[in-house]
Design a protein around this motif. Structure first.
Motif, PDB file in Angstrom:
ATOM      1  N   THR A  43      52.508  37.544  44.254  1.00  0.00           N
ATOM      2  CA  THR A  43      51.922  36.411  43.505  1.00  0.00           C
ATOM      3  C   THR A  43      50.782  35.785  44.867  1.00  0.00           C
ATOM      4  O   THR A  43      49.733  35.461  44.459  1.00  0.00           O
ATOM      5  CB  THR A  43      52.778  34.970  43.513  1.00  0.00           C
ATOM      6  N   LEU A  44      51.288  35.995  46.010  1.00  0.00           N
ATOM      7  CA  LEU A  44      50.340  35.623  47.118  1.00  0.00           C
ATOM      8  C   LEU A  44      49.188  36.806  47.091  1.00  0.00           C
ATOM      9  O   LEU A  44      48.073  36.334  47.117  1.00  0.00           O
ATOM     10  CB  LEU A  44      51.003  35.682  48.453  1.00  0.00           C
ATOM     11  N   MET A  45      49.507  37.907  46.983  1.00  0.00           N
ATOM     12  CA  MET A  45      48.596  39.133  47.002  1.00  0.00           C
ATOM     13  C   MET A  45      47.435  38.767  45.662  1.00  0.00           C
ATOM     14  O   MET A  45      45.977  38.874  45.996  1.00  0.00           O
ATOM     15  CB  MET A  45      49.141  40.421  46.567  1.00  0.00           C
ATOM     16  N   ARG A  46      47.956  38.362  44.648  1.00  0.00           N
ATOM     17  CA  ARG A  46      46.985  37.935  43.529  1.00  0.00           C
ATOM     18  C   ARG A  46      46.240  36.949  43.808  1.00  0.00           C
ATOM     19  O   ARG A  46      45.043  36.752  43.448  1.00  0.00           O
ATOM     20  CB  ARG A  46      47.978  37.810  42.100  1.00  0.00           C
ATOM     21  N   SER A  47      46.694  35.834  44.316  1.00  0.00           N
ATOM     22  CA  SER A  47      46.075  34.509  44.636  1.00  0.00           C
ATOM     23  C   SER A  47      45.025  35.052  45.915  1.00  0.00           C
ATOM     24  O   SER A  47      43.828  34.539  45.622  1.00  0.00           O
ATOM     25  CB  SER A  47      46.894  33.464  45.069  1.00  0.00           C
ATOM     26  N   ARG A  48      45.197  35.761  46.684  1.00  0.00           N
ATOM     27  CA  ARG A  48      44.193  36.102  47.539  1.00  0.00           C
ATOM     28  C   ARG A  48      43.002  37.006  47.035  1.00  0.00           C
ATOM     29  O   ARG A  48      41.829  37.281  47.229  1.00  0.00           O
ATOM     30  CB  ARG A  48      44.948  37.172  48.768  1.00  0.00           C
ATOM     31  N   TYR A  49      43.563  37.862  45.929  1.00  0.00           N
ATOM     32  CA  TYR A  49      42.313  38.844  45.269  1.00  0.00           C
ATOM     33  C   TYR A  49      41.476  37.835  44.242  1.00  0.00           C
ATOM     34  O   TYR A  49      40.345  37.779  44.334  1.00  0.00           O
ATOM     35  CB  TYR A  49      43.180  39.606  44.271  1.00  0.00           C
ATOM     36  N   THR A  50      41.958  36.688  43.868  1.00  0.00           N
ATOM     37  CA  THR A  50      41.166  35.747  43.134  1.00  0.00           C
ATOM     38  C   THR A  50      40.324  34.921  44.139  1.00  0.00           C
ATOM     39  O   THR A  50      39.265  34.509  44.066  1.00  0.00           O
ATOM     40  CB  THR A  50      42.428  34.580  42.464  1.00  0.00           C
ATOM     41  N   ALA A  51      41.059  34.621  45.418  1.00  0.00           N
ATOM     42  CA  ALA A  51      40.148  33.801  46.316  1.00  0.00           C
ATOM     43  C   ALA A  51      38.867  34.738  46.803  1.00  0.00           C
ATOM     44  O   ALA A  51      37.713  34.183  46.863  1.00  0.00           O
ATOM     45  CB  ALA A  51      40.985  33.893  47.566  1.00  0.00           C
ATOM     46  N   PHE A  52      39.135  36.037  46.786  1.00  0.00           N
ATOM     47  CA  PHE A  52      38.092  37.175  47.206  1.00  0.00           C
ATOM     48  C   PHE A  52      37.055  37.064  45.848  1.00  0.00           C
ATOM     49  O   PHE A  52      35.799  36.930  46.177  1.00  0.00           O
ATOM     50  CB  PHE A  52      38.532  38.321  47.290  1.00  0.00           C
ATOM     51  N   ALA A  53      37.432  36.803  44.742  1.00  0.00           N
ATOM     52  CA  ALA A  53      36.640  37.063  43.472  1.00  0.00           C
ATOM     53  C   ALA A  53      35.996  35.545  43.489  1.00  0.00           C
ATOM     54  O   ALA A  53      34.899  35.763  43.012  1.00  0.00           O
ATOM     55  CB  ALA A  53      37.738  37.293  42.185  1.00  0.00           C
ATOM     56  N   VAL A  54      36.352  34.542  43.762  1.00  0.00           N
ATOM     57  CA  VAL A  54      35.815  33.050  43.583  1.00  0.00           C
ATOM     58  C   VAL A  54      35.042  32.898  44.930  1.00  0.00           C
ATOM     59  O   VAL A  54      34.408  31.778  44.905  1.00  0.00           O
ATOM     60  CB  VAL A  54      36.732  32.108  43.170  1.00  0.00           C
ATOM     61  N   GLY A  55      35.223  33.602  46.121  1.00  0.00           N
ATOM     62  CA  GLY A  55      34.631  33.166  47.318  1.00  0.00           C
ATOM     63  C   GLY A  55      35.154  32.095  48.305  1.00  0.00           C
ATOM     64  O   GLY A  55      34.548  31.356  48.921  1.00  0.00           O
ATOM     65  N   ASP A  56      36.478  31.986  48.032  1.00  0.00           N
ATOM     66  CA  ASP A  56      37.155  31.086  48.774  1.00  0.00           C
ATOM     67  C   ASP A  56      37.896  31.591  49.984  1.00  0.00           C
ATOM     68  O   ASP A  56      39.067  31.893  50.170  1.00  0.00           O
ATOM     69  CB  ASP A  56      38.483  30.426  47.950  1.00  0.00           C
ATOM     70  N   THR A  57      36.851  31.452  51.231  1.00  0.00           N
ATOM     71  CA  THR A  57      37.217  31.970  52.531  1.00  0.00           C
ATOM     72  C   THR A  57      38.260  31.031  53.044  1.00  0.00           C
ATOM     73  O   THR A  57      39.116  31.528  53.859  1.00  0.00           O
ATOM     74  CB  THR A  57      36.090  32.329  53.535  1.00  0.00           C
ATOM     75  N   GLY A  58      38.390  29.905  52.931  1.00  0.00           N
ATOM     76  CA  GLY A  58      39.185  28.785  53.407  1.00  0.00           C
ATOM     77  C   GLY A  58      40.653  29.400  52.917  1.00  0.00           C
ATOM     78  O   GLY A  58      41.653  29.373  53.877  1.00  0.00           O
ATOM     79  N   TYR A  59      40.887  29.677  51.763  1.00  0.00           N
ATOM     80  CA  TYR A  59      42.227  29.994  51.388  1.00  0.00           C
ATOM     81  C   TYR A  59      42.684  31.473  52.163  1.00  0.00           C
ATOM     82  O   TYR A  59      43.808  31.640  52.343  1.00  0.00           O
ATOM     83  CB  TYR A  59      42.204  30.045  49.858  1.00  0.00           C
ATOM     84  N   LEU A  60      41.677  32.282  51.969  1.00  0.00           N
ATOM     85  CA  LEU A  60      41.879  33.484  52.499  1.00  0.00           C
ATOM     86  C   LEU A  60      42.581  33.274  54.197  1.00  0.00           C
ATOM     87  O   LEU A  60      43.295  34.078  54.286  1.00  0.00           O
ATOM     88  CB  LEU A  60      40.739  34.453  52.315  1.00  0.00           C
ATOM     89  N   LEU A  61      41.825  32.620  54.850  1.00  0.00           N
ATOM     90  CA  LEU A  61      42.048  32.462  56.251  1.00  0.00           C
ATOM     91  C   LEU A  61      43.342  31.781  56.145  1.00  0.00           C
ATOM     92  O   LEU A  61      44.446  32.102  57.069  1.00  0.00           O
ATOM     93  CB  LEU A  61      41.210  31.671  57.075  1.00  0.00           C
ATOM     94  N   ARG A  62      43.817  30.776  55.610  1.00  0.00           N
ATOM     95  CA  ARG A  62      44.882  30.156  55.283  1.00  0.00           C
ATOM     96  C   ARG A  62      46.286  30.742  55.178  1.00  0.00           C
ATOM     97  O   ARG A  62      47.328  30.654  55.477  1.00  0.00           O
ATOM     98  CB  ARG A  62      45.045  28.693  54.722  1.00  0.00           C
ATOM     99  N   SER A  63      45.967  31.791  54.467  1.00  0.00           N
ATOM    100  CA  SER A  63      47.160  32.686  53.628  1.00  0.00           C
ATOM    101  C   SER A  63      47.247  33.897  54.639  1.00  0.00           C
ATOM    102  O   SER A  63      47.989  34.903  53.975  1.00  0.00           O
ATOM    103  CB  SER A  63      46.737  32.989  52.265  1.00  0.00           C
ATOM    104  N   TRP A  64      46.706  33.996  55.645  1.00  0.00           N
ATOM    105  CA  TRP A  64      46.584  35.200  56.586  1.00  0.00           C
ATOM    106  C   TRP A  64      47.614  34.755  57.737  1.00  0.00           C
ATOM    107  O   TRP A  64      47.453  33.653  58.287  1.00  0.00           O
ATOM    108  CB  TRP A  64      45.208  35.411  57.034  1.00  0.00           C
TER     109      TRP A  64
END
Length: 141
Positions: A43-64
């Protein structure tokens, strides 16, 4: 607010970019907004893919994972993520502390299509799943 690559925010009723079959508001939207943590590594991996798709760098960094997270993250505004295929999961369930998700993510950049094939490692930090790192497969034939 999270914005799609075309500049407009995804609507809750729009299909989720991770292709789970659910709408964005019932799938990855609450994760990107921070309202709902991911219950599994997939589920986290799917949400990170979605973050890449919509350009949400904040989420990508928070979930790293803090140990492997870059200081900044610049996404290519011309890259469009087209399709996610989850190929395999290993552990990463609600009662696990670590897991692996193998996936292939298809994209278009500079007028050509490509794909990223990765086996990603996830762990829990403070009870929440985070991305640690991954091994990229060489799919050239």
């Amino acid at each position: 607010m999270t914005r799609a690559a075309n500049g407009s925010p995804p609507l809750d009723t729009d299909p989720c970019p991770c292709r789970s079959g659910d709408g964005f508001g019932a799938c990855c939207g609450p994760r990107l907004s921070g309202d709902t943590p991911a219950p599994t590594a997939e589920t986290l991996m799917r949400s990170r893919y979605t973050a890449f798709a919509v350009g949400d760098t904040g989420y990508l960094l928070r979930s790293w994972h803090p140990r492997t997270r870059p200081r900044t993250l610049d996404l290519d505004p011309e890259q469009r993520w087209l399709l996610l295929e989850v190929l395999r999961t290993e552990r990463g369930g609600p009662f696990d502390d670590s897991g692996v998700v193998e996936f292939r993510a298809h994209f278009r950049a500079a007028g050509t299509r490509g794909s990223l094939h990765e086996s990603s490692r996830f762990t829990r930090v403070g009870g929440r799943w985070v991305y640690v790192d991954g091994d990229i497969a060489d799919d050239r034939r």
